[in-house]
Design an enzyme around this catalytic site. Structure first.
Site, PDB file in Angstrom:
ATOM      1  N   SER A 231       5.753  41.898   9.397  1.00 36.53           N
ATOM      2  CA  SER A 231       4.872  41.393   8.336  1.00 36.53           C
ATOM      3  C   SER A 231       4.593  39.920   8.518  1.00 36.53           C
ATOM      4  O   SER A 231       3.587  39.415   8.042  1.00 36.53           O
ATOM      5  CB  SER A 231       5.545  41.515   6.969  1.00 36.53           C
ATOM      6  OG  SER A 231       5.867  42.813   6.689  1.00 36.53           O
TER       7      SER A 231
ATOM      8  N   GLU B  22      -3.985  46.356  10.842  1.00 38.62           N
ATOM      9  CA  GLU B  22      -4.294  45.087  11.500  1.00 38.62           C
ATOM     10  C   GLU B  22      -3.794  45.162  12.940  1.00 38.62           C
ATOM     11  O   GLU B  22      -2.625  45.478  13.184  1.00 38.62           O
ATOM     12  CB  GLU B  22      -3.599  43.926  10.772  1.00 38.62           C
ATOM     13  CG  GLU B  22      -4.213  43.637   9.412  1.00 38.62           C
ATOM     14  CD  GLU B  22      -3.490  42.529   8.641  1.00 38.62           C
ATOM     15  OE1 GLU B  22      -4.155  41.808   7.884  1.00 38.62           O
ATOM     16  OE2 GLU B  22      -2.244  42.393   8.781  1.00 38.62           O
TER      17      GLU B  22
ATOM     18  N   ASN C 227      -1.565  39.621   4.484  1.00 34.47           N
ATOM     19  CA  ASN C 227      -0.423  38.931   3.877  1.00 34.47           C
ATOM     20  C   ASN C 227      -0.659  37.430   3.709  1.00 34.47           C
ATOM     21  O   ASN C 227      -0.108  36.808   2.796  1.00 34.47           O
ATOM     22  CB  ASN C 227       0.855  39.175   4.683  1.00 34.47           C
ATOM     23  CG  ASN C 227       1.453  40.536   4.376  1.00 34.47           C
ATOM     24  OD1 ASN C 227       1.047  41.190   3.407  1.00 34.47           O
ATOM     25  ND2 ASN C 227       2.396  40.977   5.170  1.00 34.47           N
TER      26      ASN C 227
ATOM     27  N   HIS D 125       0.021  46.254  12.413  1.00 37.52           N
ATOM     28  CA  HIS D 125       0.579  46.011  11.076  1.00 37.52           C
ATOM     29  C   HIS D 125      -0.033  46.962  10.045  1.00 37.52           C
ATOM     30  O   HIS D 125      -1.223  46.892   9.754  1.00 37.52           O
ATOM     31  CB  HIS D 125       0.328  44.543  10.689  1.00 37.52           C
ATOM     32  CG  HIS D 125       0.962  44.182   9.393  1.00 37.52           C
ATOM     33  ND1 HIS D 125       0.321  43.456   8.415  1.00 37.52           N
ATOM     34  CD2 HIS D 125       2.185  44.486   8.880  1.00 37.52           C
ATOM     35  CE1 HIS D 125       1.129  43.308   7.382  1.00 37.52           C
ATOM     36  NE2 HIS D 125       2.259  43.930   7.634  1.00 37.52           N
TER      37      HIS D 125
HETATM   38  N1  3HC Z   1       2.843  59.484   0.474  1.00 46.80           N
HETATM   39  C1  3HC Z   1       1.813  60.332   0.351  1.00 46.80           C
HETATM   40  N2  3HC Z   1       0.895  60.226  -0.597  1.00 46.80           N
HETATM   41  C2  3HC Z   1       1.039  59.233  -1.485  1.00 46.80           C
HETATM   42  C3  3HC Z   1       2.092  58.315  -1.424  1.00 46.80           C
HETATM   43  C4  3HC Z   1       3.025  58.464  -0.393  1.00 46.80           C
HETATM   44  N3  3HC Z   1       4.066  57.636  -0.238  1.00 46.80           N
HETATM   45  N4  3HC Z   1       1.949  57.428  -2.446  1.00 46.80           N
HETATM   46  C5  3HC Z   1       0.844  57.781  -3.103  1.00 46.80           C
HETATM   47  N5  3HC Z   1       0.290  58.862  -2.523  1.00 46.80           N
HETATM   48  C6  3HC Z   1      -0.954  59.516  -2.861  1.00 46.80           C
HETATM   49  C7  3HC Z   1      -0.701  60.813  -3.478  1.00 46.80           C
HETATM   50  O1  3HC Z   1      -1.732  61.706  -3.094  1.00 46.80           O
HETATM   51  C8  3HC Z   1      -0.794  60.505  -4.930  1.00 46.80           C
HETATM   52  O2  3HC Z   1      -1.015  61.654  -5.605  1.00 46.80           O
HETATM   53  P1  3HC Z   1       0.198  62.544  -6.251  1.00 46.80           P
HETATM   54  O3  3HC Z   1       0.160  62.190  -7.687  1.00 46.80           O
HETATM   55  O4  3HC Z   1      -0.230  63.934  -5.948  1.00 46.80           O
HETATM   56  O5  3HC Z   1       1.475  62.182  -5.614  1.00 46.80           O
HETATM   57  C9  3HC Z   1      -1.946  59.492  -4.916  1.00 46.80           C
HETATM   58  O6  3HC Z   1      -1.683  58.722  -3.744  1.00 46.80           O
HETATM   59  C10 3HC Z   1      -2.051  58.562  -6.048  1.00 46.80           C
HETATM   60  O7  3HC Z   1      -0.828  58.017  -6.284  1.00 46.80           O
HETATM   61  P2  3HC Z   1      -0.271  57.793  -7.726  1.00 46.80           P
HETATM   62  O8  3HC Z   1      -0.944  58.725  -8.681  1.00 46.80           O
HETATM   63  O9  3HC Z   1       1.207  57.828  -7.625  1.00 46.80           O
HETATM   64  O10 3HC Z   1      -0.667  56.303  -8.135  1.00 46.80           O
HETATM   65  P3  3HC Z   1      -1.979  55.448  -7.913  1.00 46.80           P
HETATM   66  O11 3HC Z   1      -3.233  56.202  -8.079  1.00 46.80           O
HETATM   67  O12 3HC Z   1      -1.761  54.228  -8.722  1.00 46.80           O
HETATM   68  O13 3HC Z   1      -1.923  54.991  -6.388  1.00 46.80           O
HETATM   69  C11 3HC Z   1      -1.158  53.409  -4.819  1.00 46.80           C
HETATM   70  C12 3HC Z   1      -0.768  54.449  -5.855  1.00 46.80           C
HETATM   71  C13 3HC Z   1      -1.904  54.078  -3.681  1.00 46.80           C
HETATM   72  C14 3HC Z   1       0.143  52.811  -4.306  1.00 46.80           C
HETATM   73  C15 3HC Z   1      -2.072  52.310  -5.487  1.00 46.80           C
HETATM   74  O14 3HC Z   1      -1.489  51.846  -6.661  1.00 46.80           O
HETATM   75  C16 3HC Z   1      -2.341  51.126  -4.582  1.00 46.80           C
HETATM   76  O15 3HC Z   1      -3.184  51.165  -3.723  1.00 46.80           O
HETATM   77  N6  3HC Z   1      -1.582  50.024  -4.817  1.00 46.80           N
HETATM   78  C17 3HC Z   1      -1.690  48.817  -3.986  1.00 46.80           C
HETATM   79  C18 3HC Z   1      -0.865  48.977  -2.754  1.00 46.80           C
HETATM   80  C19 3HC Z   1      -0.960  47.796  -1.842  1.00 46.80           C
HETATM   81  O16 3HC Z   1      -1.577  46.770  -2.116  1.00 46.80           O
HETATM   82  N7  3HC Z   1      -0.294  47.902  -0.688  1.00 46.80           N
HETATM   83  C20 3HC Z   1      -0.233  46.850   0.291  1.00 46.80           C
HETATM   84  C21 3HC Z   1       1.015  46.078   0.076  1.00 46.80           C
HETATM   85  S1  3HC Z   1       1.220  44.788   1.248  1.00 46.80           S
HETATM   86  C22 3HC Z   1       1.925  45.513   2.575  1.00 46.80           C
HETATM   87  O17 3HC Z   1       2.229  46.686   2.612  1.00 46.80           O
HETATM   88  C23 3HC Z   1       2.155  44.637   3.752  1.00 46.80           C
HETATM   89  C24 3HC Z   1       3.600  44.484   4.065  1.00 46.80           C
HETATM   90  O18 3HC Z   1       3.683  43.733   5.274  1.00 46.80           O
HETATM   91  C25 3HC Z   1       4.400  43.766   2.991  1.00 46.80           C
END
Ligand code: 3HC
Length: 310
Positions: free
Chosen positions: A144, A177, A215, A165
């Site tokens: 990251s 990325e 990030n 990434h």
């Molecule tokens: N595996 C498979 N499918 C998943 C999943 C997983 N781990 N997590 C979510 N889903 C799918 C599922 O289809 C889920 O449906 P379900 O209810 O049948 O399980 C669907 O996504 C929707 O999920 P939720 O109903 O639980 O919740 P949301 O609609 O709020 O979506 C989210 C969840 C996709 C996490 C959304 O909130 C989101 O996009 N959040 C922002 C995430 C983000 O910004 N990530 C980047 C972080 S930075 C990073 O990663 C970099 C690192 O270097 C730190």
């Protein structure tokens, strides 16, 4: 906005254009990110080897992948659960687990490292697998925040080295990325881009700079949200609600910190702050340090800025 279902469908449709040269993929590290990368690779037809320290951790990673595949299948094959079961079992068949990195890289076209963010540990691993892997194998890190050049420096294949990434949750987030270091050759870069597309991601390219694109923008924003909380400007709930409803983000910055893990966020800012002490964007917020010290790391420990039920 694309729904998770359309993302998965898109991911599968792009599997048809999978680049022939990368067929065997080895993922080292079966945490949240490594497991996610292994899952999307196997789901798009690649032979995947997942390397972990011992069989207990491997089992935990495989259970997590199975659970996540179940969520994907439930949506994808809503009307045809039998097809969903077949999708899960065929994906799992393409996934094997091993406990030796040297053994795991033997037939790899691509190795992606997703282990602990510690340069010494990464160097030890890459030195060992550089000696064990075939010359053709491309190495990549999912780090990251650590410089790819520095990670690659201990290998004799800097021309076949880059950054890949991913974002959490890997099966859902559409971005990859792709990071080039000055030595990365064109063939390696093109192979990484083609493979990213083959696993259903949209690829963007960035130089080997702190935080790459996402990030570099996201972490200072999350840190400023914590400072806002520290100043008493607004509550956590109101900050999150504001960014969801006012800026259209799927999660607010405070809940995203809990989701990503406060230790991960803190590690990134602390590392950058040490390297660039004069950049106010990288100043670690005290509240973040405090919560990490207390072991309140967010969703994974049940408490961070918020309390989470399982
Ligand atoms: N595996 C498979 N499918 C998943 C999943 C997983 N781990 N997590 C979510 N889903 C799918 C599922 O289809 C889920 O449906 P379900 O209810 O049948 O399980 C669907 O996504 C929707 O999920 P939720 O109903 O639980 O919740 P949301 O609609 O709020 O979506 C989210 C969840 C996709 C996490 C959304 O909130 C989101 O996009 N959040 C922002 C995430 C983000 O910004 N990530 C980047 C972080 S930075 C990073 O990663 C970099 C690192 O270097 C730190």
């Amino acid at each position: 906005m694309a729904t998770p279902l359309s993302i998965i469908k898109r991911s599968l449709s792009t599997s048809a254009v999978r680049q022939a040269t990368i067929k065997n993929v080895t993922i080292i590290g079966g945490g949240l990110m490594g497991s996610g990368i292994a899952q999307v690779s196997a789901a798009t037809g690649h032979n995947v080897t997942l390397v972990e320290l011992n069989t207990d951790v491997l089992k935990k990673a495989q259970a997590g992948i199975q659970n996540s595949l179940g969520r994907v299948a439930k949506k994808m094959f809503k009307e045809k659960p039998a097809d969903g079961d077949r999708f899960i079992s065929e994906t799992l068949k393409r996934l094997r687990g091993v406990t030796s990195a040297e053994e795991g890289v033997q037939d790899a076209d691509l190795v992606i490292e997703a282990i602990v963010e510690n340069m010494d540990v990464k160097h030890k691993l890459f030195k060992a697998i550089d000696a064990a892997a075939p010359a053709k194998t491309i190495f990549a890190s999912n780090t990251s925040s650590l410089p790819i050049s520095e990670i690659a420096s201990v290998t004799n294949r800097k021309d076949r080295f880059g950054g890949l990434h991913f974002f959490n949750p890997v099966p859902v987030m559409r971005l990859l990325e792709v990071i080039r270091i000055p030595e990365t050759n064109e063939e390696t870069y093109q192979a990484m881009m083609a493979w990213g597309k083959a696993v259903g991601k949209t690829c963007v390219t960035c130089k080997d700079t702190p935080g790459f694109i996402v990030n570099r923008l996201l972490v200072p924003y999350m840190a400023e949200a914590v400072r806002m909380l520290e100043r008493g400007d607004a509550t956590a709930r109101d900050i999150d609600t504001a960014m969801k409803l006012g800026a259209g983000y799927p999660m607010g910055p405070i809940e995203l910190s809990d989701y990503v893990g406060l230790d991960t966020t803190a590690f990134i800012v602390e590392g950058w702050h040490k390297k660039y002490p004069d950049n106010p964007l990288f100043a670690p917020p005290e509240k973040l340090r405090e919560l990490v010290k207390q072991g309140k790391l967010g969703m994974k420990t049940g408490e961070g800025f918020y309390k989470h039920s399982k």
